[in-house]
Design a protein around this motif. Structure first.
Motif, PDB file in Angstrom:
ATOM      1  N   ALA A 386       0.808  -1.403  -0.184  1.00  0.00           N
ATOM      2  CA  ALA A 386      -0.174  -0.239   0.145  1.00  0.00           C
ATOM      3  C   ALA A 386       0.744   1.278  -0.048  1.00  0.00           C
ATOM      4  N   VAL A 387       2.000   1.277  -0.668  1.00  0.00           N
ATOM      5  CA  VAL A 387       2.834   2.280  -0.798  1.00  0.00           C
ATOM      6  C   VAL A 387       3.366   2.480  -2.221  1.00  0.00           C
ATOM      7  N   SER A 388       3.428   3.583  -2.915  1.00  0.00           N
ATOM      8  CA  SER A 388       3.691   3.898  -4.198  1.00  0.00           C
ATOM      9  C   SER A 388       4.716   5.010  -4.154  1.00  0.00           C
ATOM     10  N   ALA A 389       5.895   4.840  -4.676  1.00  0.00           N
ATOM     11  CA  ALA A 389       6.829   5.867  -4.960  1.00  0.00           C
ATOM     12  C   ALA A 389       6.642   6.896  -6.140  1.00  0.00           C
ATOM     13  N   ARG A 390       6.336   8.125  -5.713  1.00  0.00           N
ATOM     14  CA  ARG A 390       5.896   9.093  -6.558  1.00  0.00           C
ATOM     15  C   ARG A 390       6.788  10.195  -6.414  1.00  0.00           C
ATOM     16  N   ALA A 391       6.995  10.662  -7.688  1.00  0.00           N
ATOM     17  CA  ALA A 391       8.083  11.926  -7.890  1.00  0.00           C
ATOM     18  C   ALA A 391       7.491  13.109  -8.010  1.00  0.00           C
ATOM     19  N   LEU A 392       8.069  14.285  -7.048  1.00  0.00           N
ATOM     20  CA  LEU A 392       7.743  15.597  -7.208  1.00  0.00           C
ATOM     21  C   LEU A 392       8.810  16.241  -7.793  1.00  0.00           C
ATOM     22  N   TYR A 393       8.318  17.069  -9.063  1.00  0.00           N
ATOM     23  CA  TYR A 393       9.502  17.437  -9.601  1.00  0.00           C
ATOM     24  C   TYR A 393       9.555  19.062  -9.367  1.00  0.00           C
ATOM     25  N   MET A 394      10.928  19.426  -9.274  1.00  0.00           N
ATOM     26  CA  MET A 394      11.100  20.963  -9.302  1.00  0.00           C
ATOM     27  C   MET A 394      10.897  21.560 -10.592  1.00  0.00           C
ATOM     28  N   ARG A 395       9.868  22.588 -10.542  1.00  0.00           N
ATOM     29  CA  ARG A 395       9.590  23.180 -11.872  1.00  0.00           C
ATOM     30  C   ARG A 395       9.759  24.728 -11.636  1.00  0.00           C
ATOM     31  N   GLU A 396       9.466  25.305 -12.926  1.00  0.00           N
ATOM     32  CA  GLU A 396       9.716  26.857 -13.123  1.00  0.00           C
ATOM     33  C   GLU A 396       8.788  27.665 -12.087  1.00  0.00           C
ATOM     34  N   GLY A 397       9.363  28.774 -11.757  1.00  0.00           N
ATOM     35  CA  GLY A 397       8.375  29.782 -10.729  1.00  0.00           C
ATOM     36  C   GLY A 397       8.527  29.171  -9.478  1.00  0.00           C
ATOM     37  N   GLY A 398       9.187  28.335  -9.030  1.00  0.00           N
ATOM     38  CA  GLY A 398       9.496  27.959  -7.578  1.00  0.00           C
ATOM     39  C   GLY A 398       8.136  26.883  -7.356  1.00  0.00           C
ATOM     40  N   ALA A 399       7.811  26.358  -8.359  1.00  0.00           N
ATOM     41  CA  ALA A 399       6.799  25.168  -8.133  1.00  0.00           C
ATOM     42  C   ALA A 399       7.216  23.880  -7.879  1.00  0.00           C
ATOM     43  N   LEU A 400       6.486  23.055  -7.297  1.00  0.00           N
ATOM     44  CA  LEU A 400       6.479  21.562  -7.384  1.00  0.00           C
ATOM     45  C   LEU A 400       5.348  21.152  -8.059  1.00  0.00           C
ATOM     46  N   ALA A 401       5.507  19.924  -8.891  1.00  0.00           N
ATOM     47  CA  ALA A 401       4.388  19.464  -9.463  1.00  0.00           C
ATOM     48  C   ALA A 401       4.808  17.872  -9.657  1.00  0.00           C
ATOM     49  N   TRP A 402       3.545  17.141  -9.858  1.00  0.00           N
ATOM     50  CA  TRP A 402       3.826  15.602  -9.999  1.00  0.00           C
ATOM     51  C   TRP A 402       4.224  15.310 -11.428  1.00  0.00           C
ATOM     52  N   SER A 403       3.944  16.343 -12.168  1.00  0.00           N
ATOM     53  CA  SER A 403       4.238  15.944 -13.638  1.00  0.00           C
ATOM     54  C   SER A 403       5.668  16.519 -13.920  1.00  0.00           C
ATOM     55  N   PRO A 404       6.568  15.662 -14.866  1.00  0.00           N
ATOM     56  CA  PRO A 404       7.908  16.254 -15.152  1.00  0.00           C
ATOM     57  C   PRO A 404       7.845  17.621 -15.798  1.00  0.00           C
ATOM     58  N   PRO A 405       9.042  18.484 -16.125  1.00  0.00           N
ATOM     59  CA  PRO A 405       9.277  19.416 -16.587  1.00  0.00           C
ATOM     60  C   PRO A 405       8.760  19.369 -18.155  1.00  0.00           C
ATOM     61  N   PRO A 406       8.240  20.510 -18.793  1.00  0.00           N
ATOM     62  CA  PRO A 406       8.300  20.364 -20.332  1.00  0.00           C
ATOM     63  C   PRO A 406       9.490  20.122 -21.079  1.00  0.00           C
ATOM     64  N   ALA A 407       9.378  19.997 -22.268  1.00  0.00           N
ATOM     65  CA  ALA A 407      10.573  19.516 -23.128  1.00  0.00           C
ATOM     66  C   ALA A 407      11.282  20.716 -23.448  1.00  0.00           C
ATOM     67  N   THR A 408      11.094  21.827 -23.396  1.00  0.00           N
ATOM     68  CA  THR A 408      11.668  23.069 -23.484  1.00  0.00           C
ATOM     69  C   THR A 408      11.325  24.048 -22.474  1.00  0.00           C
ATOM     70  N   SER A 409      12.477  24.948 -22.138  1.00  0.00           N
ATOM     71  CA  SER A 409      12.494  25.673 -21.152  1.00  0.00           C
ATOM     72  C   SER A 409      13.464  26.823 -21.180  1.00  0.00           C
ATOM     73  N   PRO A 410      13.249  28.051 -21.366  1.00  0.00           N
ATOM     74  CA  PRO A 410      14.009  29.299 -21.791  1.00  0.00           C
ATOM     75  C   PRO A 410      15.157  29.271 -20.621  1.00  0.00           C
ATOM     76  N   THR A 411      14.824  28.859 -19.437  1.00  0.00           N
ATOM     77  CA  THR A 411      15.834  29.034 -18.321  1.00  0.00           C
ATOM     78  C   THR A 411      15.445  27.669 -17.647  1.00  0.00           C
ATOM     79  N   PRO A 412      16.398  26.458 -18.079  1.00  0.00           N
ATOM     80  CA  PRO A 412      16.063  24.970 -17.459  1.00  0.00           C
ATOM     81  C   PRO A 412      16.659  24.963 -16.073  1.00  0.00           C
ATOM     82  N   TYR A 413      16.804  26.084 -15.101  1.00  0.00           N
ATOM     83  CA  TYR A 413      17.640  25.660 -14.043  1.00  0.00           C
ATOM     84  C   TYR A 413      17.375  27.159 -13.143  1.00  0.00           C
ATOM     85  N   ASP A 414      17.330  26.822 -11.748  1.00  0.00           N
ATOM     86  CA  ASP A 414      17.308  28.145 -10.842  1.00  0.00           C
ATOM     87  C   ASP A 414      18.765  28.236 -10.230  1.00  0.00           C
TER      88      ASP A 414
END
Length: 618
Positions: A386-414
């Motif tokens: 009853a446990v599932s490994a789920r990834a939280l991704y660091m995203r643009e604008g200081g966001a966390l998301a369950w989905s991975p980053p987009p394929a392209t990003s003008p600034t791909p890092y913080d």
């Protein structure tokens, strides 16, 4: 050996006559100098009920911190939960100074490793000292039932675990609590090779400046300022200690995970479960959380008889053995968790094994799930069902998301600028001495992280406000895709529960940033713990950071946050950010500012993997 034994017996009789008669009516106090196989004698205090109704087992604690405070009055109060408030039906309590400390003879060696030559009848370590003590107690203390239990917290927990390596046959149960397992990988002195400066310096000088314990005299109340003025670690021996503290010398001479640390690490010796063992840890233990969980896991690989158990509660270092455990700092847990552990877990565990009490059914792992504030019973830890490994991704604008980053990003890092001359404090200033007056050391892991939030050298990412509870149970792993303009770097990662901005009954908890898990990673050790290598400037690398394990519920209306920074001072020594073979030898000119980049692109997706509880929970 025979002469020493006779002298010790005479000392027992004399001490019993001189001290015991004036003691609390419930106990008789006996003092003894117990001989070890190499001739050294260890000072021991034995407290026996005056009118036992039957032969009793021993409960023993071996410590470097001094045992003279264990008086009949103290034991009657502190250990009443073990006796059901009836001393006559309790235990023969034994407290012993480790060799070389306080009133014991011999030489004290910090974390003395197991003896190399077990065939040598005179070779000693903490296991042999425990063995020889038990043998003496069985012969010389009347009205015992031939059984011994050992327990202790921190260093005392480590001596308990050491006694389990080659136990005396009479050792029938042990509870090593907050025992360190590896002083380089995850306990008091280092985490992932990063040196725990303030604790390492203050503890080593406290323990090795004499047979007693004495604090180093600092001339500043705010140790953040004191350590910053100290400069590079090289000045410690050059200007202050002059080579007089053996453990500091070991720090300076062994910065890597070499044979010195490998021989001391307990994990290499845990190849069998010798006695029933109750391992105890606290989720917010500021000193030794890694150790007890690691020892449990190593022994669990060899547990064929179901006698190796784990308890983890919402405690700081040793918090389960004092107070009621209903809170830690400002964090409330809704019930007296420490009292529950002592009365309903620890006491029946020892009673079953040492006194033929009714069978006590202990789950494989008993853990407190903070946030929801309930105890959970698991048949494995970490849990598999009853446990599932789920990834939280660091995203643009200081966001966390369950989905991975987009394929392209003008600034791909913080990015942020890390300046070792202006390090991020690990707790709110002033940072008092670890064990100094007014120190918040014992609860710093619960401090509101808003005191560093939005600093230019601290990055934060947040998940939107939760619409349902989010429960995790198990191991936490972070993958950082990081690059530095320097040639070495540290990365501190924190998993934080952000409370609602309003509506909290306790006003200070509005918007509170509570650190659920954390650790530091020294990137020079990314490919080898024994042979560090520099980073290539401005080239991103994938770093895997272990945030250990946790059982926690992020409540509906809360937010999940991840923070990253490169200094955590003076808990962790300052990384020069310029690669040098030994940071203890770094020169002032080696300390340089560096730009740190944390990537969040599709191909370099930084993330934290959470063990999310799904379905029906145990």
């Amino acid at each position: 050996m025979r002469l020493l034994r006779i002298l010790s017996v005479l000392f027992v009789v004399a001490a019993n006559t001189a001290v015991g008669q004036s003691a609390d009516p419930a106990f008789t106090l006996t003092e003894a100098m117990i001989p070890m196989r190499d001739g050294a004698k260890l000072y021991t205090r034995i407290l026996a009920p005056r009118a036992p109704s039957r032969p009793l087992p021993f409960l023993m604690v071996r410590t470097p911190y001094g045992v003279s405070g264990n008086t009949p009055q103290n034991v009657s109060g502190r250990w009443d939960f073990m006796t059901n408030n009836t001393a006559a039906d309790g235990y023969l309590f034994v407290f012993q100074d480790l060799r070389g400390k306080f009133r014991s003879e011999g030489q004290f060696v910090m974390q003395r490793p197991p003896r190399a030559n077990r065939a040598d009848s005179k070779a000693i370590d903490e296991s042999t000292d425990a063995y020889d003590t038990i043998a003496w107690l069985l012969t010389n203390v009347p009205n015992n039932n031939g059984r011994v239990g050992m327990t202790g917290v921190s260093y005392d927990g480590w001596t308990t675990a050491m006694a389990m390596l080659d136990p005396h046959p009479a050792l029938k149960a042990a509870s090593p609590q907050a025992s360190p397992a590896d002083m380089w990988k995850g306990d008091d002195f280092h985490h992932n090779g990063a040196f725990r400066l303030s604790y390492g310096f203050e503890y080593a000088t406290m323990m090795e400046s004499g047979k007693d314990v004495q604090q180093f005299a600092m001339d500043a109340f705010d140790t953040y300022e004191w350590y910053l003025r100290l400069g590079s670690l090289k000045t410690v021996n050059d200007k202050l200690l002059k080579g007089t503290i053996p453990t500091w010398n070991d720090f300076a001479q062994h910065p890597n995970f070499d044979a010195f640390w490998q021989r001391q690490a307990m994990t290499g010796y845990l190849d069998k479960v010798t006695v029933p063992a109750l391992h105890v840890a606290g989720w917010w233990d500021q000193e030794d959380f890694y150790g007890p969980v690691t020892i449990y896991r190593e022994l669990e690989k060899h547990d064929r008889s179901n006698k190796n158990f784990l308890v983890v509660g919402p405690w700081n270092h040793g918090g389960w053995m004092r107070g009621d455990g209903a809170s830690l700092g400002p964090i409330q847990f809704g019930s007296p968790t420490a009292r529950f552990f002592r009365d309903s877990v620890m006491a029946p565990f020892f009673a079953m094994h040492l006194k033929d009490a009714p069978t006590f059914t202990m789950p494989e792992a008993l853990v407190f799930e903070s946030g929801s504030n309930v105890w959970k019973r698991y048949d494995t830890w970490p849990p598999k069902a009853a446990v599932s490994a789920r990834a939280l991704y660091m995203r643009e604008g200081g966001a966390l998301a369950w989905s991975p980053p987009p394929a392209t990003s003008p600034t791909p890092y913080d990015a942020y600028l890390s300046d070792p001359a202006k390090p991020v404090p690990y707790r709110q200033r002033p940072v008092q001495m670890t064990y100094g007056p007014g120190s918040t050391w014992s609860t710093w892991l619960t401090e509101d992280q808003r005191f560093v939030h939005n600093r230019p050298d601290v990055l934060s990412w947040e998940l939107p406000t939760l619409t349902d509870d989010l429960t995790i149970a198990g191991d936490l792993t972070v993958t950082l895709h990081a690059a530095t303009s320097g040639t070495d770097a540290d990365y501190v990662v924190k998993l934080i529960d952000v409370y609602p901005d309003s509506g909290m009954r306790d006003l200070r908890m509005n918007g509170y940033q509570f650190m659920v898990a954390n650790d530091v990673y020294r990137a020079r050790f990314r490919t080898s713990l024994e042979r560090p290598v520099p980073l290539t400037p401005n080239v991103p690398e994938a770093l895997t950071i272990d945030l250990h394990t946790q059982a926690y519920t992020f409540k509906k209306g809360h937010r999940v946050m991840v923070q990253v920074q490169s200094t955590w001072f003076p808990l962790i020594d300052r990384n020069p950010q310029t690669f040098v073979p030994n940071i203890f030898e770094a020169k002032p000119s080696d300390f340089r500012t560096a730009t740190q980049r944390i990537y969040r692109s599709r191909t370099r997706a930084s993330k934290i993997v959470l063990p999310v509880v799904t379905g029906i929970r145990p």
